[in-house]
Write a protein that holds these residues in place. Structure first.
Motif, mmCIF file in Angstrom:
data_model
loop_
_atom_site.group_PDB
_atom_site.id
_atom_site.type_symbol
_atom_site.label_atom_id
_atom_site.label_comp_id
_atom_site.label_asym_id
_atom_site.label_seq_id
_atom_site.Cartn_x
_atom_site.Cartn_y
_atom_site.Cartn_z
ATOM 1 N N TYR A 357 0.694 -1.129 0.110
ATOM 2 C CA TYR A 357 -0.029 -0.079 -0.014
ATOM 3 C C TYR A 357 0.929 1.131 -0.025
ATOM 4 O O TYR A 357 2.112 1.145 0.134
ATOM 5 C CB TYR A 357 -1.061 -0.054 1.246
ATOM 6 N N LEU A 358 0.087 2.407 -0.160
ATOM 7 C CA LEU A 358 0.776 3.636 -0.138
ATOM 8 C C LEU A 358 -0.107 4.735 -0.015
ATOM 9 O O LEU A 358 -1.355 4.835 -0.337
ATOM 10 C CB LEU A 358 1.243 3.748 -1.764
ATOM 11 N N ARG A 359 0.065 5.647 0.979
ATOM 12 C CA ARG A 359 -0.873 6.787 1.386
ATOM 13 C C ARG A 359 -0.268 7.897 0.497
ATOM 14 O O ARG A 359 1.016 8.246 0.246
ATOM 15 C CB ARG A 359 -0.294 7.136 2.987
ATOM 16 N N PHE A 360 -1.150 8.530 -0.262
ATOM 17 C CA PHE A 360 -0.797 9.554 -1.191
ATOM 18 C C PHE A 360 -0.949 10.829 -0.287
ATOM 19 O O PHE A 360 -1.961 11.650 -0.217
ATOM 20 C CB PHE A 360 -2.105 9.776 -2.252
ATOM 21 N N THR A 361 0.012 11.581 0.053
ATOM 22 C CA THR A 361 0.519 12.596 0.899
ATOM 23 C C THR A 361 0.662 13.582 -0.140
ATOM 24 O O THR A 361 0.756 13.639 -1.398
ATOM 25 C CB THR A 361 1.526 12.318 1.957
ATOM 26 N N ASP A 362 0.604 14.982 0.228
ATOM 27 C CA ASP A 362 0.770 16.011 -0.473
ATOM 28 C C ASP A 362 2.191 15.857 -1.174
ATOM 29 O O ASP A 362 2.332 16.465 -2.125
ATOM 30 C CB ASP A 362 0.889 17.326 0.494
ATOM 31 N N ARG A 363 3.305 15.225 -0.376
ATOM 32 C CA ARG A 363 4.603 15.093 -1.071
ATOM 33 C C ARG A 363 4.520 14.300 -2.040
ATOM 34 O O ARG A 363 5.113 14.437 -3.440
ATOM 35 C CB ARG A 363 5.735 14.607 -0.029
ATOM 36 N N VAL A 364 3.729 13.154 -2.163
ATOM 37 C CA VAL A 364 3.658 12.296 -3.180
ATOM 38 C C VAL A 364 2.715 12.816 -4.417
ATOM 39 O O VAL A 364 3.078 12.648 -5.433
ATOM 40 C CB VAL A 364 2.860 10.930 -2.921
ATOM 41 N N ARG A 365 1.896 13.595 -4.028
ATOM 42 C CA ARG A 365 1.121 14.290 -5.232
ATOM 43 C C ARG A 365 1.900 15.390 -5.771
ATOM 44 O O ARG A 365 1.933 15.334 -7.008
ATOM 45 C CB ARG A 365 0.058 14.932 -4.630
ATOM 46 N N GLU A 366 2.466 15.944 -5.150
ATOM 47 C CA GLU A 366 3.456 17.085 -5.773
ATOM 48 C C GLU A 366 4.361 16.221 -6.554
ATOM 49 O O GLU A 366 4.850 16.797 -7.764
ATOM 50 C CB GLU A 366 4.340 17.772 -4.751
ATOM 51 N N ARG A 367 5.000 15.192 -6.373
ATOM 52 C CA ARG A 367 6.078 14.651 -7.006
ATOM 53 C C ARG A 367 5.315 14.113 -8.212
ATOM 54 O O ARG A 367 5.778 14.240 -9.504
ATOM 55 C CB ARG A 367 6.382 13.346 -6.558
ATOM 56 N N ILE A 379 6.809 6.062 -10.765
ATOM 57 C CA ILE A 379 7.064 6.984 -9.630
ATOM 58 C C ILE A 379 6.058 6.174 -8.463
ATOM 59 O O ILE A 379 6.622 6.160 -7.438
ATOM 60 C CB ILE A 379 6.335 8.327 -9.857
ATOM 61 N N VAL A 380 5.117 5.940 -8.588
ATOM 62 C CA VAL A 380 4.290 5.211 -7.511
ATOM 63 C C VAL A 380 5.048 4.186 -7.165
ATOM 64 O O VAL A 380 5.275 3.721 -6.014
ATOM 65 C CB VAL A 380 2.793 4.865 -7.978
ATOM 66 N N GLY A 381 5.551 3.211 -8.036
ATOM 67 C CA GLY A 381 6.235 1.950 -7.614
ATOM 68 C C GLY A 381 7.565 2.099 -6.985
ATOM 69 O O GLY A 381 7.895 1.604 -5.950
ATOM 70 N N ASP A 382 8.174 3.250 -7.331
ATOM 71 C CA ASP A 382 9.491 3.817 -6.569
ATOM 72 C C ASP A 382 8.840 4.326 -5.231
ATOM 73 O O ASP A 382 9.784 3.891 -4.252
ATOM 74 C CB ASP A 382 10.132 5.112 -7.287
ATOM 75 N N GLU A 383 8.057 4.755 -4.990
ATOM 76 C CA GLU A 383 7.477 5.559 -3.815
ATOM 77 C C GLU A 383 7.212 4.276 -2.785
ATOM 78 O O GLU A 383 7.602 4.423 -1.566
ATOM 79 C CB GLU A 383 6.270 6.221 -3.794
ATOM 80 N N VAL A 384 6.603 3.178 -3.184
ATOM 81 C CA VAL A 384 6.330 1.810 -2.598
ATOM 82 C C VAL A 384 7.595 1.332 -2.010
ATOM 83 O O VAL A 384 7.660 0.747 -0.761
ATOM 84 C CB VAL A 384 5.094 1.007 -3.305
ATOM 85 N N SER A 385 8.518 1.210 -3.021
ATOM 86 C CA SER A 385 9.518 0.019 -3.022
ATOM 87 C C SER A 385 10.929 0.722 -2.070
ATOM 88 O O SER A 385 11.533 0.000 -1.457
ATOM 89 C CB SER A 385 10.193 -0.404 -4.039
ATOM 90 N N LYS A 401 7.537 -6.948 -1.528
ATOM 91 C CA LYS A 401 8.732 -7.578 -0.971
ATOM 92 C C LYS A 401 9.024 -7.494 0.144
ATOM 93 O O LYS A 401 9.673 -8.643 0.816
ATOM 94 C CB LYS A 401 10.156 -6.719 -1.805
ATOM 95 N N ASP A 402 9.052 -6.457 0.864
ATOM 96 C CA ASP A 402 9.079 -6.589 2.486
ATOM 97 C C ASP A 402 8.318 -7.419 3.039
ATOM 98 O O ASP A 402 8.861 -8.218 4.047
ATOM 99 C CB ASP A 402 9.020 -5.086 2.786
ATOM 100 N N VAL A 403 6.789 -7.348 2.834
ATOM 101 C CA VAL A 403 6.099 -8.130 3.692
ATOM 102 C C VAL A 403 6.327 -9.761 3.228
ATOM 103 O O VAL A 403 6.196 -10.584 4.364
ATOM 104 C CB VAL A 403 4.546 -7.899 3.429
ATOM 105 N N THR A 404 6.576 -10.368 2.070
ATOM 106 C CA THR A 404 6.655 -11.516 1.984
ATOM 107 C C THR A 404 8.104 -11.995 2.135
ATOM 108 O O THR A 404 8.151 -13.060 2.728
ATOM 109 C CB THR A 404 6.677 -11.671 0.155
ATOM 110 N N SER A 405 9.024 -11.124 2.314
ATOM 111 C CA SER A 405 10.254 -11.600 2.946
ATOM 112 C C SER A 405 10.170 -11.763 4.602
ATOM 113 O O SER A 405 10.652 -12.823 5.031
ATOM 114 C CB SER A 405 11.443 -10.342 2.785
#
Length: 436
Positions: A357-367, A379-385, A401-405
């Motif tokens: 999951y990803l929370r769409f904050t003001d910083r993410v929206r601006e990017r 970009i969204v994939g980069d934010e998550v990973s 990747k984090d949760v399955t590991s």
């Protein structure tokens, strides 16, 4: 009568149940029994004595036996042996195939009308619900899909029945934490819960809805639009103590014509929350965006394998001449995007939810708003990973990747399932945004 039936308080067919609803137990239910699947032969025979000709009582017995055996889904096809999916594995549920006429008998029963076959022959896909009456006024509900397929005579049908829990799930049952529930409960905006068919999207959404209904501090009016209605929330609303929340449910094809019509109707009913069962077309997504951008909290589901894939699929829904403006509306309204998978447990029987999951904050929206729309999935994939150097306290992300590991290290899942999910994610993330 089996011990399993006694625990479920199932009485013989024809016995009058609680006077408050004056219903009778569905015939055939009392013969149901829990069956232990044979993993080597891939069989789980649900009928003790199989008849030469299937009756409706036999069908109901098979259906309830499947539920009692832990099946999530039952598939019935013309001229095939019915299948039961138990903990993610398919088992043959009868020793012999059911003929086309036997399957048609079942179809008429569950659809509630002899016109079911005519509808399917007319290339219509049927989505509806079916109920079995149990003792004490309880019900076992099913979500049903009936679709035409190629059969021996060219006109077969496939019936897929999803068993719905009689109890509305809570946050603990779906393994959602308090922190995640806070992220899933903003004041307004769009929340998207994504995943493949059978990944538990609707179950997680129901748990979130239950949490809102039970909230004493913030009572809400919820408009729930489904196709079909899976959870009725009666077990929740009948026992509400201290909360004045209310929910009104409408079923597409029964009460309203479409999801989009339901959302437009909801805007005139002054709700705090609007649940949209599935955002699968431009009209529904557009109506949902209109609702969330006018101060409502909107929950919906869609099909996707990752957060990046969900963004790509949502953007692709918009026609080329409107994609840019609608994309900005999407990012302006989107608050939280969660993708869910269910993997077989390695440590015990059952399946475990695996989420990204990803929370769409003001910083993410601006990017995102500073980049071309075609780059948004990347970009969204980069934010998550990746951990961002300029993260804010509001940022919240979790990668598959984090949760399955973590789950593999704890022995919850196998290495094979971890790697398979990773390959599936890579395949979905590599898809480009389709051009109009």
């Amino acid at each position: 009568m089996s011990e399993a039936l006694k625990k479920m308080n199932i009485k013989p067919a024809g016995v009058q149940v609680a006077a408050d609803n004056n219903r009778r137990v569905s015939s055939g239910v009392m013969e149901a029994r829990a069956v232990k699947p044979d993993p080597e032969g891939r069989t789980a025979y649900m009928l003790e004595k199989e008849p030469t000709r299937v009756t409706l009582d036999d069908f109901r017995t098979l259906l309830m036996s499947a539920v009692m055996s832990g099946a999530s889904d039952v598939t019935i096809q013309s001229d095939q042996q019915p299948r039961a999916e138990i903990h993610g594995t398919l088992y043959r549920a009868t020793r012999r195939p059911w003929s086309a006429s036997e399957v048609d008998l079942v179809l008429v029963e569950i659809y509630g009308g002899a016109n079911a076959r005519t509808e399917i022959n007319g290339q219509r896909v049927l989505d509806f619900s079916y109920e079995l009456n149990l003792a004490g006024g309880d019900k076992q509900r099913f979500r049903v899909n009936a679709t035409g397929i190629f059969g021996r005579d060219g006109a077969g049908v496939e019936i897929t029945m999803r068993a719905l829990p009689s109890k509305t799930p809570d946050l603990e049952m779906v393994s959602l934490t308090e922190e995640e529930m806070i992220a899933l409960s903003p004041k307004d905006g769009l929340i998207v819960i994504a995943g493949a068919t059978g990944s538990g999207k609707s179950t997680s959404m129901a748990a979130v809805t239950r949490s809102h209904l039970e909230s004493v501090d913030r009572p809400v009016k919820i408009v729930d639009i489904q196709a079909p209605i899976e959870y009725t929330y009666r077990d929740v609303t009948d026992k509400l103590a201290g909360s004045s929340s209310v929910i009104g449910q409408s079923e597409v094809g029964r009460h309203i014509g479409s999801f989009a019509i339901g959302v437009h109707s909801a805007l005139r009913r002054k709700p705090h929350i609007i649940n949209v069962g599935e955002a699968r077309d431009f009209e529904t997504i557009s109506a949902s965006l209109e609702a969330c951008l006018t101060g409502h909290l909107v929950y919906t589901t869609t099909h996707a394998g990752s957060v990046s894939d969900a963004i790509r699929r949502l953007l692709t829904t918009f026609p080329g001449n409107e994609r840019e403006s609608r994309a900005y509306d999407l990012i302006s309204g989107l608050r939280f995007l969660m993708v869910q998978h269910l993997l077989p447990r390695a440590d015990k029987i059952g399946r475990i939810p695996v989420r990204e999951y990803l929370r769409f904050t003001d910083r993410v929206r601006e990017r995102l708003l500073g980049a071309p729309i075609t780059d948004w999935p990347l970009i969204v994939g980069d934010e998550v990973s990746n951990e961002q150097p300029n993260k804010t306290p509001e940022d919240m992300r979790l990668s598959l990747k984090d949760v399955t590991s973590d789950y593999y290290d704890k022995g919850y899942i196998t290495r094979a399932d971890m790697l398979l999910l990773s390959r599936q994610k890579e395949a979905s993330d590599s898809q480009p945004i389709e051009k109009d």
